[in-house]
Design a protein around this motif. Sequence first.
Motif, PDB file in Angstrom:
ATOM      1  N   ALA A  52       0.816  -1.155  -0.062  1.00  0.00           N
ATOM      2  CA  ALA A  52       0.119   0.021  -0.052  1.00  0.00           C
ATOM      3  C   ALA A  52       0.829   1.256  -0.113  1.00  0.00           C
ATOM      4  O   ALA A  52       0.625   2.255  -0.419  1.00  0.00           O
ATOM      5  CB  ALA A  52      -0.913   0.116   1.340  1.00  0.00           C
ATOM      6  N   GLY A  53       2.024   1.205   0.697  1.00  0.00           N
ATOM      7  CA  GLY A  53       2.929   2.466   0.945  1.00  0.00           C
ATOM      8  C   GLY A  53       3.513   2.844  -0.716  1.00  0.00           C
ATOM      9  O   GLY A  53       3.492   3.827  -1.003  1.00  0.00           O
ATOM     10  N   LEU A  56       0.846   4.416  -2.699  1.00  0.00           N
ATOM     11  CA  LEU A  56       0.731   6.005  -2.454  1.00  0.00           C
ATOM     12  C   LEU A  56       1.939   6.584  -3.072  1.00  0.00           C
ATOM     13  O   LEU A  56       1.588   7.560  -3.523  1.00  0.00           O
ATOM     14  CB  LEU A  56       0.618   5.979  -0.830  1.00  0.00           C
ATOM     15  N   ARG A  57       3.163   5.960  -2.760  1.00  0.00           N
ATOM     16  CA  ARG A  57       4.352   6.830  -3.408  1.00  0.00           C
ATOM     17  C   ARG A  57       4.224   6.975  -4.901  1.00  0.00           C
ATOM     18  O   ARG A  57       4.779   7.923  -5.191  1.00  0.00           O
ATOM     19  CB  ARG A  57       5.626   5.889  -2.832  1.00  0.00           C
ATOM     20  N   ILE A  74       2.421  11.224   4.173  1.00  0.00           N
ATOM     21  CA  ILE A  74       3.370  10.093   4.529  1.00  0.00           C
ATOM     22  C   ILE A  74       4.579  10.680   5.230  1.00  0.00           C
ATOM     23  O   ILE A  74       5.229  10.128   6.176  1.00  0.00           O
ATOM     24  CB  ILE A  74       3.653   9.637   3.236  1.00  0.00           C
ATOM     25  N   ARG A  78       1.375   9.551   8.907  1.00  0.00           N
ATOM     26  CA  ARG A  78      -0.050   9.662   9.282  1.00  0.00           C
ATOM     27  C   ARG A  78      -0.528   8.642   8.119  1.00  0.00           C
ATOM     28  O   ARG A  78      -0.134   8.620   7.089  1.00  0.00           O
ATOM     29  CB  ARG A  78      -0.528  10.912   9.028  1.00  0.00           C
ATOM     30  N   ILE A  79      -2.049   8.217   8.444  1.00  0.00           N
ATOM     31  CA  ILE A  79      -2.624   7.337   7.382  1.00  0.00           C
ATOM     32  C   ILE A  79      -3.352   8.125   6.466  1.00  0.00           C
ATOM     33  O   ILE A  79      -4.055   8.792   6.916  1.00  0.00           O
ATOM     34  CB  ILE A  79      -3.145   6.290   8.356  1.00  0.00           C
ATOM     35  N   VAL A  80      -3.158   7.778   5.137  1.00  0.00           N
ATOM     36  CA  VAL A  80      -3.849   8.315   4.239  1.00  0.00           C
ATOM     37  C   VAL A  80      -5.339   7.783   4.265  1.00  0.00           C
ATOM     38  O   VAL A  80      -5.506   6.803   4.542  1.00  0.00           O
ATOM     39  CB  VAL A  80      -3.057   8.034   2.851  1.00  0.00           C
ATOM     40  N   THR A  85      -6.663   4.789  -0.803  1.00  0.00           N
ATOM     41  CA  THR A  85      -5.632   3.422  -0.572  1.00  0.00           C
ATOM     42  C   THR A  85      -6.537   2.571  -1.243  1.00  0.00           C
ATOM     43  O   THR A  85      -5.825   1.763  -2.027  1.00  0.00           O
ATOM     44  CB  THR A  85      -5.334   3.323   0.684  1.00  0.00           C
ATOM     45  N   GLY A 105       1.287  -3.739   4.478  1.00  0.00           N
ATOM     46  CA  GLY A 105       0.837  -2.495   5.095  1.00  0.00           C
ATOM     47  C   GLY A 105      -0.247  -2.018   4.923  1.00  0.00           C
ATOM     48  O   GLY A 105      -0.673  -0.859   4.879  1.00  0.00           O
ATOM     49  N   PHE A 106      -1.244  -3.203   4.782  1.00  0.00           N
ATOM     50  CA  PHE A 106      -2.741  -2.664   5.137  1.00  0.00           C
ATOM     51  C   PHE A 106      -3.517  -4.186   5.289  1.00  0.00           C
ATOM     52  O   PHE A 106      -3.017  -5.195   5.151  1.00  0.00           O
ATOM     53  CB  PHE A 106      -2.711  -2.538   3.241  1.00  0.00           C
ATOM     54  N   ARG A 108      -3.937  -0.691   7.696  1.00  0.00           N
ATOM     55  CA  ARG A 108      -3.243  -0.033   8.664  1.00  0.00           C
ATOM     56  C   ARG A 108      -4.055   0.571   9.763  1.00  0.00           C
ATOM     57  O   ARG A 108      -3.507   0.895  11.064  1.00  0.00           O
ATOM     58  CB  ARG A 108      -2.848   1.455   8.128  1.00  0.00           C
ATOM     59  N   ASN A 112      -9.327   1.646   7.233  1.00  0.00           N
ATOM     60  CA  ASN A 112      -8.738   0.778   6.022  1.00  0.00           C
ATOM     61  C   ASN A 112      -9.455  -0.481   5.813  1.00  0.00           C
ATOM     62  O   ASN A 112      -9.983  -0.589   4.735  1.00  0.00           O
ATOM     63  CB  ASN A 112      -7.367   0.445   6.101  1.00  0.00           C
ATOM     64  N   ARG A 148      13.912   7.136   1.412  1.00  0.00           N
ATOM     65  CA  ARG A 148      12.457   7.385   1.955  1.00  0.00           C
ATOM     66  C   ARG A 148      12.708   8.804   2.879  1.00  0.00           C
ATOM     67  O   ARG A 148      13.319   8.913   3.778  1.00  0.00           O
ATOM     68  CB  ARG A 148      11.727   6.509   2.486  1.00  0.00           C
ATOM     69  N   ASP A 150      10.643   9.465   5.130  1.00  0.00           N
ATOM     70  CA  ASP A 150       9.885   9.215   6.385  1.00  0.00           C
ATOM     71  C   ASP A 150      10.957   8.100   6.872  1.00  0.00           C
ATOM     72  O   ASP A 150      10.398   7.921   8.276  1.00  0.00           O
ATOM     73  CB  ASP A 150       8.245   8.643   6.161  1.00  0.00           C
ATOM     74  N   ARG A 159       5.649   6.939  13.543  1.00  0.00           N
ATOM     75  CA  ARG A 159       5.133   5.618  12.776  1.00  0.00           C
ATOM     76  C   ARG A 159       4.838   4.651  13.959  1.00  0.00           C
ATOM     77  O   ARG A 159       3.992   4.130  13.645  1.00  0.00           O
ATOM     78  CB  ARG A 159       5.918   5.384  11.563  1.00  0.00           C
TER      79      ARG A 159
END
Length: 204
Positions: A52-53, A56-57, A74, A78-80, A85, A105-106, A108, A112, A148, A150, A159
């Motif tokens: 999932a990350g 999103l990227r 990100i 925080r969670i989008v 997603t 990653g989901f 999260r 979600n 990255r 983050d 995180r």
Amino acid sequence: METPVDAPMKDEHESPKWKKSIVVFVLGGPGSGKGTQCANIVKQFGYTHFSAGDLLRSEIKSGSEFGAMIQSLISQGRIVPSVITVKLLCKAMEESGNDKFLIDGFPRNEENRIEFENVAKIEPAFVLFFDCPEEELERRILNRNQGREDDNIETVKKRFKVFVDSTLPVVGYYESKGKLRKINAAKPSEEVFEAVKDLFASET
Ligand code: ADP
Ligand code: C5P
Ligand code: MG
């Protein structure tokens, strides 16, 4: 340019192949080895892997209208919003042509989980959970070197907090449903994969 995230999905009544898919969610703290182990599972068990990350990227890079918002969330750990997603995940599954997915990653958080349930209408076959102490996660992330933004100590602390506050309740939910498969992820990568292999061999 890629299709924007708010493009209409295929007619739901068509019931595309991915709607009948096998889905395994892969959870664990940041740096627990989800991506590393998913790559191993793909080679041996014929799954298609979506992080999932990563989705999103790439949405940020595609020039999406949501890019700036996703990037900002990100960078704060925080969670989008789930609607974004889940649309990305469903689109990726639909386009893949496969019917066996590792989704890493989901979910999260509870939002979600519920959005995926409502939109994809797929229950995971099981949930793989990579268990690893925070000190080891921190070491791995600060050595990851993938550029990255983050992966710095300040965001990493945030995180971890999001993981404990929002993701662990989802882990508990799947545990209560008998769907959680916990793996000790603090060992060397090869040893973790031995345990993962045994699990997939017995589950599928
Ligand atoms: P995640 O996707 O869960 O955030 P990654 O697979 O990206 O985790 O792994 C985070 C970092 O730790 C990477 O640099 C990876 O090479 C390393 N790593 C992964 N698994 C292990 C392991 N079992 N022991 C030590 N380092 C690991
Ligand atoms: O899983 P990964 O470490 O690649 O996720 C990086 C970031 O992407 C998360 O910290 C979060 O900001 C965002 N993300 C999200 N929702 C997800 C997965 C990741 O908002 N389901
Ligand atoms: Mg990852």
